[in-house]
Design an enzyme around this catalytic site. Structure first.
Site, PDB file in Angstrom:
ATOM      1  N   LYS A 186      -5.510  -5.166  -0.261  1.00 51.52           N
ATOM      2  CA  LYS A 186      -6.702  -4.188   0.043  1.00 51.52           C
ATOM      3  C   LYS A 186      -7.622  -5.013   0.376  1.00 51.52           C
ATOM      4  O   LYS A 186      -7.664  -6.167   0.797  1.00 51.52           O
ATOM      5  CB  LYS A 186      -7.049  -3.163  -1.273  1.00 51.52           C
ATOM      6  CG  LYS A 186      -5.769  -2.443  -1.797  1.00 51.52           C
ATOM      7  CD  LYS A 186      -5.312  -1.273  -0.702  1.00 51.52           C
ATOM      8  CE  LYS A 186      -3.943  -0.577  -1.258  1.00 51.52           C
ATOM      9  NZ  LYS A 186      -3.670  -0.012  -2.263  1.00 51.52           N
TER      10      LYS A 186
HETATM   11  C1  LIG Z   1      -2.823   0.999  -3.132  1.00 49.95           C
HETATM   12  C2  LIG Z   1      -2.840   2.252  -3.193  1.00 49.95           C
HETATM   13  C3  LIG Z   1      -2.720   3.003  -4.559  1.00 49.95           C
HETATM   14  C4  LIG Z   1      -2.670   2.424  -5.857  1.00 49.95           C
HETATM   15  O1  LIG Z   1      -3.105   1.013  -6.015  1.00 49.95           O
HETATM   16  P1  LIG Z   1      -2.697   0.103  -7.132  1.00 49.95           P
HETATM   17  O2  LIG Z   1      -4.044  -0.626  -7.420  1.00 49.95           O
HETATM   18  O3  LIG Z   1      -1.807  -0.726  -6.361  1.00 49.95           O
HETATM   19  O4  LIG Z   1      -2.416   0.854  -8.253  1.00 49.95           O
HETATM   20  C5  LIG Z   1      -3.185   4.429  -4.725  1.00 49.95           C
HETATM   21  N1  LIG Z   1      -3.499   5.022  -3.376  1.00 49.95           N
HETATM   22  C6  LIG Z   1      -3.559   4.520  -2.523  1.00 49.95           C
HETATM   23  C7  LIG Z   1      -3.755   5.581  -1.012  1.00 49.95           C
HETATM   24  C8  LIG Z   1      -3.194   3.277  -2.163  1.00 49.95           C
HETATM   25  O5  LIG Z   1      -3.244   2.584  -0.980  1.00 49.95           O
END
Ligand SMILES: *Cc1c(COP(=O)(O)O)cnc(C)c1O
Length: 386
Positions: free
Chosen positions: A189
């Protein structure tokens, strides 16, 4: 050209120093760095409260619980998202449903949401919570969704996992409109804590519930205790919570990363602008530009324009992977997953998300990507599409 990943974390010496300092300190688990990270994040996105969590899946789960999702609650999200946007509802025993996407923004369609709400109101089956997703980092239609939330009485839980640093009508995502906003700090991210997440909210009572849910439903705050205090050792469990805490090691990494958020975002914007320019003559549909909002550019997704090329997505994907380019696909519509089929969803339920998925391909985009790497991606795409 060596392998080009679709995304890559950006770690510098300051990040390493920040984590190392925690290793030499008193706290490894949730401690002063978590509080510092929460304050910095809240200030950065203009939120009143930020509550850090072990990951965004945990953040979405406890946000649902704090908003009152329970057995039988109806919750709607976008089918064009990661599994967690829907799974969080099932963890609470809620009933999940989806609202189809706008094919231009690839976010939950306001028109589809409005139509579904009108039908649901007629049957007395309104949702309790709606979870729009800022897909690829582009903020969803927050103003219209807030109006619908107020009209129909549901809570708005924004999944901004892609949207750290994005803004909507001049306001940072996480500051306004939604009742709660969840962000992810997974390694791919915008900023990372390796694994991590946060919920922001304007509501002090909601923030307090989120803190309880994060750690076993437990409190030691003297003003919150319900029973008579026997001594200074007393802690109380007041609801059923979890261990969803972030560690100080992770918080230190996130806090250090946040200092570079503007620079990391600027690098993504520059790469996205350059992709737009280099790809404009290819038979591809490029990401939407919406004048009143700035994307975080977590992903750069193109769609193959079937009217202008016979090239199939699988062919293009193979050509990129053979050139060691880490192409990816976001997302397989959640409702078409075998598990969701077992809940009664089927192909054809959300046609715009399915049509989008059939021709979507995610190109590499990360702050340290070089112009040379980007040119190579474009050359490979051009040759494959010809
Ligand atoms: C990455 C992601 C999540 C979950 O994130 P984590 O931190 O890996 O649990 C939830 N929603 C979206 C849209 C994502 O891209």
């Amino acid at each position: 050209m060596s392998h080009i990943p679709y995304s890559h974390q950006n770690i510098d010496d300051d990040d390493i120093a920040a984590v190392t300092a925690v290793l030499r300190s008193e706290y490894l688990t949730q401690g002063p760095m978590v509080a510092q990270f929460e304050e910095t994040f809240a200030r950065r996105v203009g939120a009143r409260h930020a509550v850090a969590m072990a990951n965004a899946t945990a953040a979405l789960h406890v946000a649902c619980l704090a908003l009152g999702v329970t057995a039988g609650s109806r919750v709607w999200t976008s089918p064009n998202s990661f599994l967690a946007s829907a799974n969080c509802v099932l963890y609470c025993g809620g009933d999940i449903d989806f609202v189809d996407i706008d094919p231009v923004t690839r976010n939950m369609s306001v028109a589809a949401l409005r139509a579904k709400l009108e039908r649901a109101a007629g049957r007395g089956e309104l949702p309790q919570v709606v979870i729009p997703v800022d897909f690829a980092g582009l903020p969803c239609d927050l103003r219209e969704m807030r109006e619908l939330a107020d009209k129909y009485g549901f809570a708005l839980l924004e999944d901004a996992s892609h949207a750290t640093g994005a803004s909507y009508q001049g306001q940072p995502v996480g500051s306004d409109y939604a009742d709660a906003t969840a962000f992810s700090f997974h390694a791919v991210k915008i900023v990372t804590t390796a694994e991590g997440g946060v919920v922001t909210t304007r509501d002090a009572a909601l923030a307090k519930r989120l803190r309880l849910l994060r750690s076993h439903g437990m409190t030691r705050e003297p003003e919150d205790l319900q029973h008579e205090v026997e001594g200074p050792w007393v802690y109380e469990q007041q609801l059923l919570g979890y261990n969803y805490r972030l560690t100080d090691l992770q918080a230190a990494l996130g806090w250090s990363q946040l200092k570079r958020l503007d620079a990391l975002h600027a690098a993504r914007v520059a790469l996205a602008d350059r992709y737009d320019m280099l790809l404009r003559d290819l038979p591809l549909l490029l990401p939407a530009r919406v004048p009143d909002r700035v994307s975080a550019w977590h992903l750069y997704v193109v769609e193959i324009d079937g009217a202008r090329t016979a090239c199939r997505r699988a062919t293009l994907f193979d050509a990129l992977r053979r050139a060691r380019i880490g192409a990816n696909v976001h997302y397989i519509p959640i409702h078409t997953q075998p598990y969701y089929a077992s809940l009664g969803f089927k192909r054809g339920d959300f046609p715009a998300a399915e049509r989008y998925y059939a021709r979507a391909i995610t190109l590499p985009l990360f702050p340290a990507m070089t112009g040379e790497q980007q040119d190579f991606v474009v050359r490979t795409l051009t040759a494959a599409l010809r």
